[in-house]
Design an enzyme around this catalytic site. Structure first.
Site, short mmCIF file in Angstrom:
data_model
loop_
_atom_site.label_atom_id
_atom_site.label_comp_id
_atom_site.label_asym_id
_atom_site.label_seq_id
_atom_site.Cartn_x
_atom_site.Cartn_y
_atom_site.Cartn_z
N LYS A 54 4.77 88.56 -2.03
CA LYS A 54 4.97 87.65 -3.16
C LYS A 54 4.40 88.26 -4.43
O LYS A 54 5.01 88.18 -5.50
CB LYS A 54 4.32 86.29 -2.85
CG LYS A 54 5.06 85.52 -1.77
CD LYS A 54 4.30 84.31 -1.25
CE LYS A 54 5.08 83.65 -0.11
NZ LYS A 54 4.36 82.55 0.54
N GLN A 98 -1.72 80.03 0.28
CA GLN A 98 -0.97 80.44 1.46
C GLN A 98 -1.42 79.62 2.67
O GLN A 98 -2.61 79.54 2.98
CB GLN A 98 -1.19 81.94 1.73
CG GLN A 98 -0.35 82.50 2.86
CD GLN A 98 1.16 82.49 2.58
OE1 GLN A 98 1.59 82.74 1.46
NE2 GLN A 98 1.95 82.17 3.60
N ASP A 121 5.03 75.65 -4.74
CA ASP A 121 5.57 75.48 -3.38
C ASP A 121 6.22 74.11 -3.20
O ASP A 121 6.80 73.84 -2.14
CB ASP A 121 4.45 75.64 -2.34
CG ASP A 121 4.33 77.08 -1.84
OD1 ASP A 121 5.32 77.84 -1.97
OD2 ASP A 121 3.27 77.45 -1.32
#
Ligand code: NDP
Length: 285
Positions: A54, A98, A121
């Site tokens: 990412k 994460q 997200d």
């Protein structure tokens, strides 16, 4: 006739190209590039690889990346403190924590602490609520929006079609339900208690598998000429496989995504897209 294979890498490259152009115009307006903070707690090797990819993708399109790597034994309070600090940092437009977090940390509480305007997200209750209401101002989870982008690129308009999703997670199945419904499909969501999975899946002109079960979807469960999107990412002794039994299903489906090279590349591309969307919203103020 064998199904058309939808090339997720190529579609992701197109999205990244559009994002790179947007980064230039947003940076001109803001006087700085969009910024994404990544938080990797502990040393889970798979998570470390995802986060590295990412960050590399950010670099490629000109998004600044701010990386934090607290130890696996960080306290919940300290992790919440870090999120608070990132929420208040004006150079940061998006925050990615994460998941999964190491045992002992409450991921739900950490996600809820994220500022919805930086929730790239799309996992906070605010983002989920906006999506469920069909409000386009919120940030949408990356994998489901990647699925929608793949459908668009394959020329598949969900309007009026029967769409079947296998999986009901907050990360994939539920947001995808809202997106497909918003695109005027008639949507059915299956899960582990669905009585006759094959019978329901066969209704799907669009069939999305997001169960995390290797080769769960076999050819007899697929409607002829269906568009089959395989979200599953399963590490097996034979390598990475999806939730769809790929070869036999290609004989039935009209179009299909491979694993790897289908949905996976889209997830990162849509993260970049969300970061620029968050930056633009913050600049508009
Ligand atoms: P979860 O484990 O959170 O959810 C799985 C869902 O599938 C649940 O709703 C579960 O039902 C359902 N399910 C499990 N087994 C069956 C079965 N035999 N029949 C019907 N339904 C079943 O997974 P995620 O949604 O997070 O991820 C799903 C898959 O997608 C995983 O393989 C994951 O690795 C992959 N993934 C890939 C991404 C990418 O970028 N390519 C990104 C995110 C996920 P129930 O609710 O009843 O338990």
């Amino acid at each position: 006739m064998a199904a058309e294979v939808i090339d997720g890498k190529a579609v992701a490259a197109q999205v990244r190209g559009r994002v790179a152009a947007d980064v230039i115009s947003v940076s001109d307006g803001m006087g700085r590039p969009p910024g994404l903070a990544t938080v990797l707690v502990g040393e889970d090797p798979a998570s470390a690889i995802y986060v590295r990819r990412k960050r590399e993708a950010c670099e490629e399109v000109g998004i600044s990346s701010f990386h934090h790597e607290p130890p696996g034994d960080i306290s919940q309070a300290d992790l919440l403190g870090l999120v608070e600090e990132l929420n208040g940092n004006d150079e940061i437009d998006g925050i990615l924590v994460q998941l999964p977090l190491p045992d002992g940390l409450d991921a739900g509480e950490v996600v809820n602490a994220l500022s919805p305007s930086k929730d790239v997200d799309g996992l906070t209750p605010t983002s989920a609520g906006l999506l469920a209401r069909g409000d386009p101002s919120g940030l949408v989870p990356c994998t489901p929006s990647g699925v929608m982008e793949l459908l668009r690129s394959a020329g598949v308009d969900p309007s009026g079609k029967e769409a079947v999703i296998v999986g009901r997670s907050n990360l994939v199945g539920k947001p995808l339900y809202s997106l497909l419904l918003g695109a005027n499909a008639t949507v059915t969501t299956c899960h582990s208690r669905t009585a006759d999975l094959g019978e329901v899946c066969r209704r799907g002109e669009i069939l999305v598998a997001a169960a995390g079960q290797p080769k769960l979807i076999t050819a007899d469960m697929v409607c002829p000429a269906a568009t089959v999107i395989d979200v599953g990412t399963n590490r097996t002794d034979g390598g990475l496989v999806g939730d769809v039994d790929f070869e036999p299903v290609t004989e039935v489906a009209g179009a299909i995504t491979p694993v790897p090279g289908g949905v996976g590349p889209m997830t990162i591309a849509m993260l970049l897209y969300n970061t620029v969307k968050a930056a633009r919203a913050s600049a508009a103020g």
